[in-house]
Write a protein that holds these residues in place. Structure first.
Motif, PDB file in Angstrom:
ATOM      1  N   PRO A  65       0.796  -1.232   0.000  1.00  9.44           N
ATOM      2  CA  PRO A  65       0.000   0.000   0.000  1.00  9.44           C
ATOM      3  C   PRO A  65       0.827   1.279   0.000  1.00  9.44           C
ATOM      4  CG  PRO A  65      -0.940  -1.588   1.514  1.00  9.44           C
ATOM      5  CD  PRO A  65       0.378  -2.150   1.067  1.00  9.44           C
ATOM      6  N   ALA A  66       2.041   1.221   0.542  1.00 14.52           N
ATOM      7  CA  ALA A  66       2.884   2.421   0.561  1.00 14.52           C
ATOM      8  C   ALA A  66       3.192   2.911  -0.850  1.00 14.52           C
ATOM      9  CB  ALA A  66       4.178   2.147   1.322  1.00 14.52           C
ATOM     10  N   GLU A  67       3.273   1.976  -1.822  1.00 22.06           N
ATOM     11  CA  GLU A  67       3.498   2.383  -3.204  1.00 22.06           C
ATOM     12  C   GLU A  67       2.297   3.167  -3.737  1.00 22.06           C
ATOM     13  OE1 GLU A  67       6.164   2.107  -5.048  1.00 22.06           O
ATOM     14  OE2 GLU A  67       7.336   1.008  -3.567  1.00 22.06           O
ATOM     15  N   PHE A  68       1.099   2.716  -3.400  1.00 20.51           N
ATOM     16  CA  PHE A  68      -0.107   3.415  -3.843  1.00 20.51           C
ATOM     17  C   PHE A  68      -0.282   4.740  -3.104  1.00 20.51           C
ATOM     18  CE2 PHE A  68      -0.709  -0.958  -5.009  1.00 20.51           C
ATOM     19  CZ  PHE A  68      -1.338  -0.887  -6.236  1.00 20.51           C
ATOM     20  N   ALA A  69       0.316   4.839  -1.910  1.00 20.10           N
ATOM     21  CA  ALA A  69       0.259   6.097  -1.161  1.00 20.10           C
ATOM     22  C   ALA A  69       0.976   7.219  -1.902  1.00 20.10           C
ATOM     23  CB  ALA A  69       0.862   5.908   0.226  1.00 20.10           C
ATOM     24  N   LYS A  70       1.996   6.870  -2.681  1.00 16.54           N
ATOM     25  CA  LYS A  70       2.709   7.893  -3.455  1.00 16.54           C
ATOM     26  C   LYS A  70       1.768   8.596  -4.415  1.00 16.54           C
ATOM     27  CE  LYS A  70       6.939   5.083  -3.556  1.00 16.54           C
ATOM     28  NZ  LYS A  70       7.860   4.338  -4.451  1.00 16.54           N
ATOM     29  N   LEU A  71       1.032   7.810  -5.200  1.00 14.65           N
ATOM     30  CA  LEU A  71       0.093   8.389  -6.156  1.00 14.65           C
ATOM     31  C   LEU A  71      -1.076   9.042  -5.439  1.00 14.65           C
ATOM     32  CD1 LEU A  71      -0.673   8.854  -9.091  1.00 14.65           C
ATOM     33  CD2 LEU A  71      -1.704   6.575  -9.129  1.00 14.65           C
ATOM     34  N   GLY A  72      -1.518   8.436  -4.337  1.00 20.23           N
ATOM     35  CA  GLY A  72      -2.627   9.010  -3.584  1.00 20.23           C
ATOM     36  C   GLY A  72      -2.309  10.391  -3.041  1.00 20.23           C
ATOM     37  N   ILE A  73      -1.099  10.570  -2.502  1.00 17.48           N
ATOM     38  CA  ILE A  73      -0.733  11.872  -1.936  1.00 17.48           C
ATOM     39  C   ILE A  73      -0.570  12.912  -3.041  1.00 17.48           C
ATOM     40  CG2 ILE A  73       1.791  11.714  -1.922  1.00 17.48           C
ATOM     41  CD1 ILE A  73      -0.402  12.886   0.990  1.00 17.48           C
ATOM     42  N   LEU A  92      -1.497  25.018   5.431  1.00 17.43           N
ATOM     43  CA  LEU A  92      -1.390  24.147   6.600  1.00 17.43           C
ATOM     44  C   LEU A  92      -2.390  22.988   6.649  1.00 17.43           C
ATOM     45  CD1 LEU A  92       0.267  23.723   9.123  1.00 17.43           C
ATOM     46  CD2 LEU A  92      -1.311  25.226  10.356  1.00 17.43           C
ATOM     47  N   PRO A  93      -3.693  23.200   6.386  1.00 15.47           N
ATOM     48  CA  PRO A  93      -4.666  22.102   6.577  1.00 15.47           C
ATOM     49  C   PRO A  93      -4.333  20.802   5.848  1.00 15.47           C
ATOM     50  CG  PRO A  93      -5.813  24.180   6.298  1.00 15.47           C
ATOM     51  CD  PRO A  93      -4.368  24.457   6.016  1.00 15.47           C
ATOM     52  N   PRO A  94      -3.928  20.819   4.569  1.00 15.65           N
ATOM     53  CA  PRO A  94      -3.632  19.542   3.890  1.00 15.65           C
ATOM     54  C   PRO A  94      -2.446  18.792   4.486  1.00 15.65           C
ATOM     55  CG  PRO A  94      -3.956  21.312   2.294  1.00 15.65           C
ATOM     56  CD  PRO A  94      -3.827  21.946   3.638  1.00 15.65           C
ATOM     57  N   ILE A 126      -3.285  15.576   6.789  1.00 18.15           N
ATOM     58  CA  ILE A 126      -3.447  14.290   6.109  1.00 18.15           C
ATOM     59  C   ILE A 126      -2.101  13.758   5.642  1.00 18.15           C
ATOM     60  CG2 ILE A 126      -4.489  13.131   4.131  1.00 18.15           C
ATOM     61  CD1 ILE A 126      -6.484  13.826   6.263  1.00 18.15           C
ATOM     62  N   THR A 127      -1.258  14.650   5.123  1.00 16.39           N
ATOM     63  CA  THR A 127       0.075  14.245   4.669  1.00 16.39           C
ATOM     64  C   THR A 127       0.887  13.670   5.820  1.00 16.39           C
ATOM     65  OG1 THR A 127       0.023  16.016   3.014  1.00 16.39           O
ATOM     66  CG2 THR A 127       2.155  15.024   3.488  1.00 16.39           C
ATOM     67  N   GLY A 128       0.813  14.321   6.981  1.00 13.20           N
ATOM     68  CA  GLY A 128       1.533  13.836   8.159  1.00 13.20           C
ATOM     69  C   GLY A 128       1.033  12.482   8.628  1.00 13.20           C
ATOM     70  N   VAL A 129      -0.282  12.257   8.554  1.00 14.86           N
ATOM     71  CA  VAL A 129      -0.854  10.964   8.953  1.00 14.86           C
ATOM     72  C   VAL A 129      -0.319   9.853   8.050  1.00 14.86           C
ATOM     73  CG1 VAL A 129      -2.991   9.615   9.037  1.00 14.86           C
ATOM     74  CG2 VAL A 129      -2.932  11.928   9.993  1.00 14.86           C
ATOM     75  N   ILE A 130      -0.311  10.099   6.739  1.00 17.19           N
ATOM     76  CA  ILE A 130       0.171   9.092   5.791  1.00 17.19           C
ATOM     77  C   ILE A 130       1.657   8.814   6.011  1.00 17.19           C
ATOM     78  CG2 ILE A 130       0.635   8.676   3.334  1.00 17.19           C
ATOM     79  CD1 ILE A 130      -2.007  10.066   2.724  1.00 17.19           C
ATOM     80  N   LEU A 131       2.434   9.853   6.218  1.00 13.06           N
ATOM     81  CA  LEU A 131       3.867   9.666   6.474  1.00 13.06           C
ATOM     82  C   LEU A 131       4.097   8.864   7.749  1.00 13.06           C
ATOM     83  CD1 LEU A 131       5.339  13.166   5.539  1.00 13.06           C
ATOM     84  CD2 LEU A 131       5.911  10.987   4.470  1.00 13.06           C
ATOM     85  N   ALA A 132       3.340   9.178   8.794  1.00 12.61           N
ATOM     86  CA  ALA A 132       3.503   8.469  10.058  1.00 12.61           C
ATOM     87  C   ALA A 132       3.173   6.986   9.912  1.00 12.61           C
ATOM     88  CB  ALA A 132       2.615   9.100  11.125  1.00 12.61           C
ATOM     89  N   LEU A 133       2.115   6.670   9.165  1.00 10.26           N
ATOM     90  CA  LEU A 133       1.725   5.275   8.970  1.00 10.26           C
ATOM     91  C   LEU A 133       2.787   4.503   8.192  1.00 10.26           C
ATOM     92  CD1 LEU A 133      -2.082   5.732   8.132  1.00 10.26           C
ATOM     93  CD2 LEU A 133      -1.103   4.739  10.210  1.00 10.26           C
ATOM     94  N   ILE A 134       3.455   5.165   7.244  1.00  6.41           N
ATOM     95  CA  ILE A 134       4.511   4.502   6.481  1.00  6.41           C
ATOM     96  C   ILE A 134       5.764   4.321   7.344  1.00  6.41           C
ATOM     97  CG2 ILE A 134       6.016   4.683   4.461  1.00  6.41           C
ATOM     98  CD1 ILE A 134       3.786   6.218   3.061  1.00  6.41           C
ATOM     99  N   VAL A 135       6.098   5.329   8.146  1.00  6.03           N
ATOM    100  CA  VAL A 135       7.271   5.234   9.027  1.00  6.03           C
ATOM    101  C   VAL A 135       7.099   4.114  10.045  1.00  6.03           C
ATOM    102  CG1 VAL A 135       8.542   6.447  10.852  1.00  6.03           C
ATOM    103  CG2 VAL A 135       7.986   7.634   8.730  1.00  6.03           C
ATOM    104  N   VAL A 161       7.695   9.896  -0.353  1.00  7.41           N
ATOM    105  CA  VAL A 161       6.407  10.574  -0.186  1.00  7.41           C
ATOM    106  C   VAL A 161       6.614  11.999   0.325  1.00  7.41           C
ATOM    107  CG1 VAL A 161       4.235  10.572   1.120  1.00  7.41           C
ATOM    108  CG2 VAL A 161       5.107   8.441   0.142  1.00  7.41           C
ATOM    109  N   PHE A 162       7.529  12.161   1.277  1.00 11.92           N
ATOM    110  CA  PHE A 162       7.813  13.499   1.809  1.00 11.92           C
ATOM    111  C   PHE A 162       8.347  14.433   0.725  1.00 11.92           C
ATOM    112  CE2 PHE A 162      11.004  16.410   3.631  1.00 11.92           C
ATOM    113  CZ  PHE A 162      10.173  17.182   4.435  1.00 11.92           C
TER     114      PHE A 162
END
Length: 396
Positions: A108-116, A139-141, A144-153, A164-165
């Motif tokens: 799923p982390a690969e699909f997160a790249k396109l999703g972000i 700031l608001p977006p 979500i970006t931080g949540v996705i990064l945290a889940l991948i880390v 992704v970052f």
């Protein structure tokens, strides 16, 4: 409705398919001995990658036809699906190479790249009227970006998290924010990195730095893979040992068909082969940047810049790892390395990029066609008027 074939960007059709087909050849060459040692048929990894290639081609064709603007309407389920898949990895995923990154047969982390990319392009394109307001637009977006990064880390997959970052940074930078806001984001990123450093700085990860920058101090352990990569690159010279003639793939360079496949390309096809592969990747990246500049809408422009940056960043990190410029993170070489999820996402991304290019070309053709139609109408009108006047003169 299918669009005319002339409207598509054939550079973005031929180049990625050519790279992926070349990748199949190199995967077979690099993995045949490894597969046999594992008790598998020599073509085991070739067949698996070929299946993903076929699936990717289907996704590529669909995305070439599907209008890219509709992704904005689907952005909520897309980003929600990415987050749920990443949570599923942490709860039910399987562990491969010290990372719990597999779930339902995909990464799923690969699909997160396109999703972000889709998410940030959609959000920031809607905020263009007030994009220079940090608290309201920028700031608001990032939540979500931080949540996705945290889940991948947390998997942990530091290589993909880094990609992704950097992709997020490229899209945000291209959206038109102020330089001082960009500086503030960099500061926030550094603070986040320092806070996460105690978690990420495990002994196993620290050895990757020593293996990258001091490989000859631990030639039998942490520096072994990089040293074998150096040997493969050195053996290749200018023209290489010949396709299929690599020595390093015979158990010296472990899992050579994955993130170290470029070392085998260098050994078998030499410096010339490496330059050709890098050149084809550069064509895709530059073509994506060109499309982003030509796009008439901000969503298409940001989507194109995000996709091209994804290919460029991933290629840079992979090439940096095999050359000792960067630590080894397991990032595959785009289109060429073994990895079904990566190839599938990349081919889908190329389909989206091609659809953006096709819409640009259609819009450029419309004024010319309209002008030609107006000229035809004008000529018809003048002809009818002349005929009418001649009748009038005849009558009188």
């Amino acid at each position: 409705m299918l669009h005319k074939l002339k409207d598509y960007d054939y550079t973005l059709i031929i180049t990625p398919i050519l790279l992926a087909a070349f990748g199949l050849v190199m995967i077979y060459s690099a993995s045949m001995v490894f597969a046999v040692v594992q008790g598998q048929p020599a073509n085991h990894y070739l067949i698996q990658q070929a299946v993903r290639f076929a699936m990717g081609l289907v996704g590529f064709i669909i995305c070439c036809v599907f209008p890219y603007r509709y992704y904005q309407k689907l952005i909520k389920p897309i980003i929600l699906g990415v987050i749920l898949l990443l949570i599923g990895v942490l709860l039910f995923g399987s562990t491969v190479n010290n990372a719990q990154s597999w779930f339902l047969g995909i990464q799923p982390a690969e699909f997160a790249k396109l999703g972000i990319i889709m998410y940030l392009a959609s959000v920031y394109s809607k905020k263009q009227e007030y994009i220079r307001e940090f608290s309201r637009a920028v700031l608001p977006p990032l939540v979500i970006t931080g949540v996705i990064l945290a889940l991948i880390v947390l998997q942990p997959d530091i290589g993909t998290a880094s990609i992704v970052f950097l992709i997020a940074c490229s899209v945000i930078f291209s959206s038109g924010i102020r330089f001082k806001h960009l500086s503030l984001l960099i500061f926030i990123g550094v603070v986040f990195l320092l806070l996460a450093l105690p978690y990420m700085a495990t002994d196993e990860r620290l050895t990757r730095f020593t293996g990258a920058y001091q490989p000859f101090e631990t030639p039998d352990s942490h520096g072994y893979q990089l040293i074998q990569s150096y040997v493969a690159i050195g053996n290749g010279g200018l023209t290489g040992e010949g396709l299929g003639q690599s020595v390093q793939k015979l158990g010296y360079l472990t899992e050579a068909h994955t993130d170290f496949i470029m070392a085998i390309v260098a050994e078998e096809l030499g410096f010339i082969g490496v330059v050709i592969v890098i050149g084809l990747l550069a064509i895709i990246v530059l073509r994506g940047i060109f499309i982003s500049r030509k796009a008439k809408d901000s969503f298409g422009a940001l989507l194109a810049i995000g996709i091209s940056s994804m290919v460029g960043i991933q290629a840079f990190i992979n090439l940096g790892a095999i050359s000792g410029l960067l630590p080894i993170t397991g990032v595959p070489l785009p289109f060429v390395s073994y990895g079904g999820s990566s190839l599938l996402v990349l081919l889908i991304s190329m389909g989206i990029l091609n659809n953006i290019a096709m819409h640009i070309k259609k819009r450029e053709m419309e004024p010319a066609e309209e002008k030609q139609n107006n000229r035809h109408i004008s000529q018809t009108y003048r002809g009818g008027r002349s005929w009418h006047n001649s009748n009038r003169s005849t009558k009188y």
